[in-house]
Design a protein around this motif. Structure first.
Motif, mmCIF file in Angstrom:
data_model
loop_
_atom_site.group_PDB
_atom_site.id
_atom_site.type_symbol
_atom_site.label_atom_id
_atom_site.label_comp_id
_atom_site.label_asym_id
_atom_site.label_seq_id
_atom_site.Cartn_x
_atom_site.Cartn_y
_atom_site.Cartn_z
ATOM 1 N N LYS A 1 -0.627 0.303 -6.975
ATOM 2 C CA LYS A 1 -1.552 -0.030 -5.886
ATOM 3 C C LYS A 1 -2.330 -1.313 -6.126
ATOM 4 O O LYS A 1 -2.911 -1.883 -5.213
ATOM 5 N N ASP B 1 -11.217 4.113 -3.345
ATOM 6 C CA ASP B 1 -10.523 4.978 -2.395
ATOM 7 C C ASP B 1 -10.637 6.414 -2.872
ATOM 8 O O ASP B 1 -10.431 6.704 -4.061
ATOM 9 N N HIS C 1 -15.797 -2.269 2.677
ATOM 10 C CA HIS C 1 -15.021 -1.109 2.245
ATOM 11 C C HIS C 1 -15.930 0.054 1.848
ATOM 12 O O HIS C 1 -15.706 0.726 0.839
ATOM 13 N N GLU D 1 0.841 -1.203 0.000
ATOM 14 C CA GLU D 1 0.000 0.000 0.000
ATOM 15 C C GLU D 1 0.873 1.249 0.000
ATOM 16 O O GLU D 1 0.590 2.213 -0.693
HETATM 17 C C1 GAL Z 1 -9.273 -1.072 1.712
HETATM 18 C C2 GAL Z 1 -8.704 0.026 0.850
HETATM 19 C C3 GAL Z 1 -7.620 -0.493 -0.009
HETATM 20 C C4 GAL Z 1 -6.618 -1.267 0.794
HETATM 21 C C5 GAL Z 1 -7.283 -2.247 1.745
HETATM 22 C C6 GAL Z 1 -6.359 -2.974 2.692
HETATM 23 O O1 GAL Z 1 -10.264 -0.601 2.559
HETATM 24 O O2 GAL Z 1 -9.736 0.546 0.079
HETATM 25 O O3 GAL Z 1 -7.007 0.571 -0.686
HETATM 26 O O4 GAL Z 1 -5.810 -0.375 1.442
HETATM 27 O O5 GAL Z 1 -8.254 -1.620 2.500
HETATM 28 O O6 GAL Z 1 -5.823 -2.116 3.634
#
Ligand code: GAL
Length: 419
Positions: free
Chosen positions: A342, A308, A380, A46
């Protein structure tokens, strides 16, 4: 029954309507020599994405120092608690990460974030993002965040050499998985590795999607599907059967260590979003030779999406620099610097596809395919607000212990916030 990507997105968000934002004193702006950006992109897989975006930002804005306020922890579970305290204490960063969709509901209602519609108009973004996504982030005519990517939640990761040694190919349905799981366990491997609570919820949403199908899954969040109906209870039963074939008794500390169990060959599969692609590359693995991925069982041609995005908090100390950060997040250059690192596809429809290779080449094509059905992620932030998600978390931690599907379904339905 087929549902178009735009149609499903629209159906998921049509009911979003919120009262007007609260007031607040005009911010005392400091000179725009720095920008403090809050995210949870601190871990391997990340931070490399964030670094690529920051490097491009620095190229366009040499006079602005980037203050990285990232708080580690997958899915932002820790970061979002820290952020909530800062916002309540009137101590906002210049910009913070949030998922597009209902996750921002409470922040919008509390007046924590500014309307960015003027920036959208100035930058000409409105027709550079998918219509369904714009609809998902528009609340009472206002837009409070800038999406930088599209991630896919419903993916099953594996190592080809592990499956070859087991004589298996990835399962197309959860029934196939359960059959395979017995053979995998007999060989001394964990069929499915798992991590903390949020990864269990991530598994849950995708078992529900895979067993119920896109339309019925979407109805779970809009009220169209009865949580206590026989098909939903049966799908929850499948979830408990799958969980029983995982290492939930000794869960990994986060999503990366859960994937490590697949990397080292002690587990056969891991269900995770496509940030896993970025992480596996940091391990020196190469797509198709070193690792493989399929849509999670029962979800072929369905994109369980999340996005995101970044915000402009009301009272941000450096609003001018924050706007420049948001311009970076919304730009072709920024998205094409960030997303290939990413493991996500660009939110913009006019990004440079040639920059997306390996797993991402297929992801870009599938996201753009009009035949792909799109649903939104629970874990998410797309389909449920933070209050409902918190109630689901509490109910899920009990469900994982007692496996009482009827009680879980009742608790989830009762916790629904209609916003
Ligand atoms: C999600 C985010 C991703 C990634 C994942 C794991 O919520 O949208 O970008 O970071 O968590 O941490």
């Amino acid at each position: 029954m087929g549902v178009s990507r735009r149609g499903l997105l629209a159906a998921g968000f049509a009911a979003l309507a919120l009262p007007g934002c609260g007031g607040g004193a005009a911010p005392q702006a400091e000179p725009d020599h720095k920008v403090e950006v809050f995210s949870w992109w601190a871990g391997p897989g990340e931070k490399e994405g964030l670094e690529a975006l920051v490097a491009d930002f620095a190229k366009h804005n040499p006079g602005i120092a980037f203050d990285n306020a990232a708080v580690a922890g997958g899915a932002g579970t820790i970061a979002r608690t820290v952020l909530a305290t800062r916002l309540q204490n009137d101590d906002p960063p210049d910009s913070y990460q949030a998922h597009a969709g209902r996750e921002l509901t409470e922040d919008i209602r509390a007046g924590y974030v500014e309307d960015l519609r003027d920036l959208y108009e100035e930058q000409g973004w409105l027709d550079k993002l998918p219509g369904g996504l714009v609809q998902a982030i528009t609340v009472n005519g206002a837009i409070h965040c800038v999406p930088v990517n599209i991630h896919r939640s419903n993916l099953l990761w594996y190592r080809p050499q592990t499956l070859a040694s087991l004589g298996l190919t990835p399962p197309a349905t959860w029934a196939d998985f359960l059959t395979q799981a017995d053979a995998i366990a007999k060989r001394g491997l964990t069929p499915l590795s798992i991590g903390p609570g949020w990864t269990q919820k991530h598994l849950l949403e995708n078992v529900l999607l895979g067993v119920l199908g896109a339309q019925t899954y979407a109805g779970l969040w809009t009220g169209g599907t009865d949580w206590s109906s026989a098909p939903v209870l049966a799908a929850l039963q499948v979830f408990t059967d799958v969980l029983a074939r995982s290492d939930v008794a000794t869960p990994a500390g986060d999503w990366q260590p859960a994937l490590d169990r697949v990397v080292t060959g002690s587990a056969a599969y891991n269900l995770m979003g496509d940030w896993a692609d970025a992480y596996l590359r940091t391990k020196g693995l190469v797509f198709t030779d070193g690792y493989g991925v399929v849509a999670s069982p029962g979800t072929d041609r369905v994109y369980n999406f999340l996005s995101d995005s970044f915000t402009l908090p009301r009272g941000a100390p450096h609003p001018g620099a924050a706007r420049k950060w948001l311009v970076e997040c919304g730009s072709v250059d920024g998205q094409d610097a960030f997303n290939p690192q990413k493991g996500s596809v660009p939110a913009r429809i006019d990004a440079d596809r040639a920059k997306y290779t390996g797993y991402l080449a297929a992801a870009v094509a599938e996201w753009a395919d009009a035949g792909t059905r799109v649903v939104g992620s629970l874990t998410h932030g797309v389909v449920a607000d933070t209050a409902w998600n918190a109630k689901i978390d509490t109910a899920l931690s009990t469900f994982v212990q007692d496996r009482d599907a009827v009680a879980f379904a009742r608790a989830v339905a009762a916790g629904r916030t209609v916003s």
